[in-house]
Design an enzyme around this catalytic site. Structure first.
Site, PDB file in Angstrom:
ATOM      1  N   CYS A 136      -8.559  -3.652   2.788  1.00  0.00           N
ATOM      2  CA  CYS A 136      -7.737  -2.647   2.101  1.00  0.00           C
ATOM      3  C   CYS A 136      -8.310  -1.239   2.234  1.00  0.00           C
ATOM      4  O   CYS A 136      -7.803  -0.303   1.638  1.00  0.00           O
ATOM      5  CB  CYS A 136      -7.547  -3.011   0.634  1.00  0.00           C
TER       6      CYS A 136
ATOM      7  N   HIS B 231      -2.026  17.827  -8.857  1.00  0.00           N
ATOM      8  CA  HIS B 231      -0.752  17.351  -9.396  1.00  0.00           C
ATOM      9  C   HIS B 231       0.421  17.822  -8.560  1.00  0.00           C
ATOM     10  O   HIS B 231       1.376  17.091  -8.345  1.00  0.00           O
ATOM     11  CB  HIS B 231      -0.611  17.816 -10.841  1.00  0.00           C
TER      12      HIS B 231
END
Ligand code: PEP
Ligand code: MG
Length: 754
Positions: A680, A368
């Site tokens: 991608c 995070h």
């Protein structure tokens, strides 16, 4: 006597230890008395204390039971023998039959051959191993979990004695640990690209725990309750702060964090340690030390990250208990923050205008704190082992987030070169910004659509910053991974609506959940696949759990009310899977249409990741609106080569004849069917690979934001005619790779691929 397991036994032992610590005599005399006391209390014939000395050695400092002449003579290297193993892994070991363990290293001078069983724990302080405490028994015995706990608690008290510096002069350790003023280089992980230069600021003002042994457990439990309440309201205040919530995810991350603050298991373990005789802060510290030790054994990246968040919280709790809550800290003008680990909330405590870079001993792409730092555009290097111990506040630090390097106290010439690199990078950024609004068009007039790979709301402003034409791959699993529980349809609709809103009139290709295998969601039961990449993942899982897929598709249809919806399915191996997934989509469309909710248009695509699908193109192409090559997975399956195995990295090349021939035929088939083809995977993000793709006829490339500028620069300098012919001529090449030829081609033809 009862062994000192259990809360009351542990309390009694701790009280005696405290009295002993307070008694007179030299540190060595106190240590001698301590090992005797522990042996008696734990009903063991032997108790020995090994202390770490310079040169990664562990020296027997005191013993009850082994031969006294071995004291200060027996030495083991960290990693050697069972004691060395405990130190190397910072984890306890309890063995009923120690001598049969492969790590057992026999030292004749100790006379320990008569002892069968062994239990040892590391003496930890501040995450570092200062020694090892061991008990041994003559008769075979299995040590109980509570006994290990008790020994760990005792080791905490001993850590204070060791840290006092009375046993081993701290200068001895410092002088050999490259702690001096010499320049030092760290090789770590590239977490957030960018270059930064500044003065070191050490995160974690260490909270010094002055009291370890509690007088009154009830009072300590009350102190814990108060500390938790204070910490929780501080996290709530952070959550409410306006500037934190800008991106949406910040808030989500902090919510997860708050969930930990209420984590019963964690609080329970702290309470148990208090009942065992520790003060509230010592109990928190003990649980933290245990968590750190456990982290060494955990490889699952998601779990590791959550444990790191938990440590962030522990530090806060310690500060609240010790009454040392630091406000935003004084920072130099150019600050490089150095931390063993750090939570997102802690990063946000710092003055962002002064923070230039971040270096972590732990940390990963999906941490995070990394996500938040990326959103703030702060370069980050992770995995810089031991940097906290080697840096002094104020040291000059260079952070190279591109190469994952950190330089401490660099010499003048290195600083010069680094400054030059910072200048060049700024120039390059300016150059990319200058072509942001120009088309990605080759010199021979071929338009290439450059799109963005995204997974969080905070990635989307990059559409504007880079000039990308849309989101070519939105990995829907990422918002699922940063949440504490499975988002329901309403929550998912909210996420997708936010993505579409931020994208404006640019198309977004949503890939349905690609979880399972090694991408685990913490709230789904873990699956033990022997080969996770080939396991129960992505569309396979979705078709076996159709309700989950139906919910996601319903959320997508609802979010795209009145506009274009592009959906793509991952890891499709055969057309029947597409047909089944499509049927679920159609049902959800009908259901929502009945309520008046319908997208203006729906386009359905699949990812080309599994080679079997290639052999069913005739049936596939008429059924889809677009095809997107997931080159990361496709290449691992094409070459039967694990994409995460470092031993195989570089073994096969995406610029090799088999890979390029596969793609050439795929382009030909999709062109003939009139189905747009995109790439991608990571391949599209590297200029030289992208050059080959464009020359083979690929017209849509999707990549992370940082790649758009370099790839557009390449496209605008390329003339595809000569390169396409060149590649066709090499289709039958027996070479391992065409990379060198392609690089030479770029150089000769002025194609910018750096
Ligand atoms: C790929 O496999 O190339 C891809 C884009 O999917 P992911 O990297 O998410 O597996
Ligand atoms: Mg993939």
């Amino acid at each position: 006597m009862e062994p000192a397991g259990g809360a009351s036994g542990s309390r009694r032992l701790l009280r005696r230890l405290r009295d002993l610590m307070a008694s007179g005599g030299t540190a060595q005399e106190r240590l001698d008395r301590i090992v005797t006391l522990i042996a008696g209390e734990m009903v063991a014939e032997v108790c020995s204390c090994y202390i770490r000395r310079a040169g990664e050695m562990l020296e027997l400092f005191a013993t009850e039971g082994l031969r006294p002449e071995a004291v200060h003579r027996t030495r083991l290297r960290v990693g050697e023998g069972l004691v060395g193993d405990i130190a190397a892994h910072a984890r306890p070991l309890a063995l009923a039959a120690a001598q049969t363990h492969p790590q057992f290293a026999y030292r004749p001078e100790t006379g320990e051959e008569v002892y069968s069983s062994l239990m040892g724990v590391p003496i930890l302080r501040g995450g570092h191993v200062h020694g090892v405490l061991v008990v041994q028994n003559r008769t075979r015995r299995t040590y109980a979990e509570e006994e290990i706990e008790t020994l760990q608690t005792v080791a905490m008290v001993l850590a204070e004695l060791v840290a006092s510096g009375d046993l081993v002069n701290p200068v001895e350790l410092a002088s050999t640990e490259v702690n001096g003023p010499l320049p030092t280089r760290f090789e770590g992980a590239r977490l957030v690209p960018g270059l930064a230069m500044g003065q070191a600021v050490l995160h974690e003002p260490r909270v010094v725990i002055r009291r370890i042994v509690a007088e009154d457990p009830a009072a300590e439990l009350e102190r814990l309750r108060e500390g938790l309440a204070r910490m929780q309201s501080a996290v709530d205040a952070l959550l409410a702060a306006e500037d934190v919530v800008s991106g949406g995810e910040h808030k989500e991350i902090l919510e997860t964090y708050r969930m930990f603050a209420e984590d019963r298991g964690w609080i329970q373990r702290i309470r148990e340690a208090i009942r065992g005789g520790l003060t509230a802060e010592a109990a928190v510290q003990k649980v933290q030390d245990d968590t750190r030790a456990r982290m060494h054994a955990i490889t699952d990246p998601y779990l590791r990250e959550r444990l790191l968040d938990l440590q962030d919280l522990t530090n806060r709790l310690l500060q609240h208990l010790a009454g040392e809550v630091t406000a935003r800290r004084e920072m130099p003008e150019h600050a490089i923050l150095i931390a063993r680990t750090m939570g997102p909330a802690e990063l946000l405590d710092y003055d962002r205008t002064r923070l230039r870079g971040l270096v972590l001993e732990e940390g990963s792409q999906t941490a995070h704190v990394t996500i938040v730092a990326r959103a703030l555009d702060i370069p980050v290097v992770g995995g810089a082992e031991d940097i906290v111990a080697r840096v002094e506040p104020g040291d000059l630090v260079l952070v190279d987030g591109m190469n994952g390097q950190v330089l401490l106290r660099p010499g003048e010439d290195v600083q010069q070169r680094f400054r030059e690199n910072i200048r060049l990078r700024a120039e390059q950024r300016a150059a990319y910004a200058a072509i942001r609004d120009l088309p990605a068009e080759t010199r021979d007039g071929i338009r290439v659509s450059l799109q963005l790979n995204a997974g969080l709301l905070i990635d989307l402003p990059q559409l504007d910053h880079t000039g990308a034409e849309g989101v070519g791959l939105y990995r829907t699993e990422i918002p699922f991974m940063v949440r504490a529980s499975f988002p329901d349809v309403a929550a998912q609709t909210g996420i997708y609506r936010g993505v579409l809103y931020q994208a404006g009139d640019r198309p977004v290709t949503f890939r349905t959940l690609d979880v399972g295998g090694d991408k685990r969601l913490p709230y789904l039961p873990p699956v033990q696949d022997e080969n996770p990449a080939l396991g129960w993942r992505a569309i396979r899982m979705a078709l076996d759990r159709p309700a989950m897929l139906a919910q996601q598709l319903r959320a997508l249809v609802t979010a795209a009310d009145g506009r274009l919806l592009r959906v793509m399915f991952p890891m499709v191996s055969e057309v029947a899977e597409l047909v089944a997934a499509r049927a679920i989509l159609d049902r959800q469309r009908e259901r929502m249409a009945a309520q008046g909710i319908l997208p203006a248009r729906v386009e359905v695509g699949v990812m080309m990741e599994v080679p079997s699908l290639f052999f069913q193109l005739d049936a596939l192409l008429p059924r889809i609106d677009f095809l997107s090559v997931g080159s990361n997975d496709l290449m691992q399956f094409l070459f039967a080569c694990d994409r995460g195995n470092p031993r195989l990295a570089g073994r096969y090349d995406v610029l090799s004849p088999p890979a390029l021939n596969f793609l050439r035929r795929l382009v030909a088939a999709s062109d003939a069917a009139g189905v747009p083809l995109a790439v991608c995977g990571e391949m599209a993000a590297r200029p030289i690979e992208a050059m080959a793709l464009v020359a083979l006829g690929v017209r849509v490339l999707s990549m992370p934001a940082a790649a758009i500028g370099p790839v557009k620069t390449m496209v605008r300098s390329l003339d595809t005619r000569a390169l396409s012919a060149y590649l066709d001529r090499h289709a039958a090449s027996p070479d391992h790779s065409l990379r060198n030829q392609l690089r030479a081609f770029a150089q000769d033809h002025g194609v910018i691929v750096e």
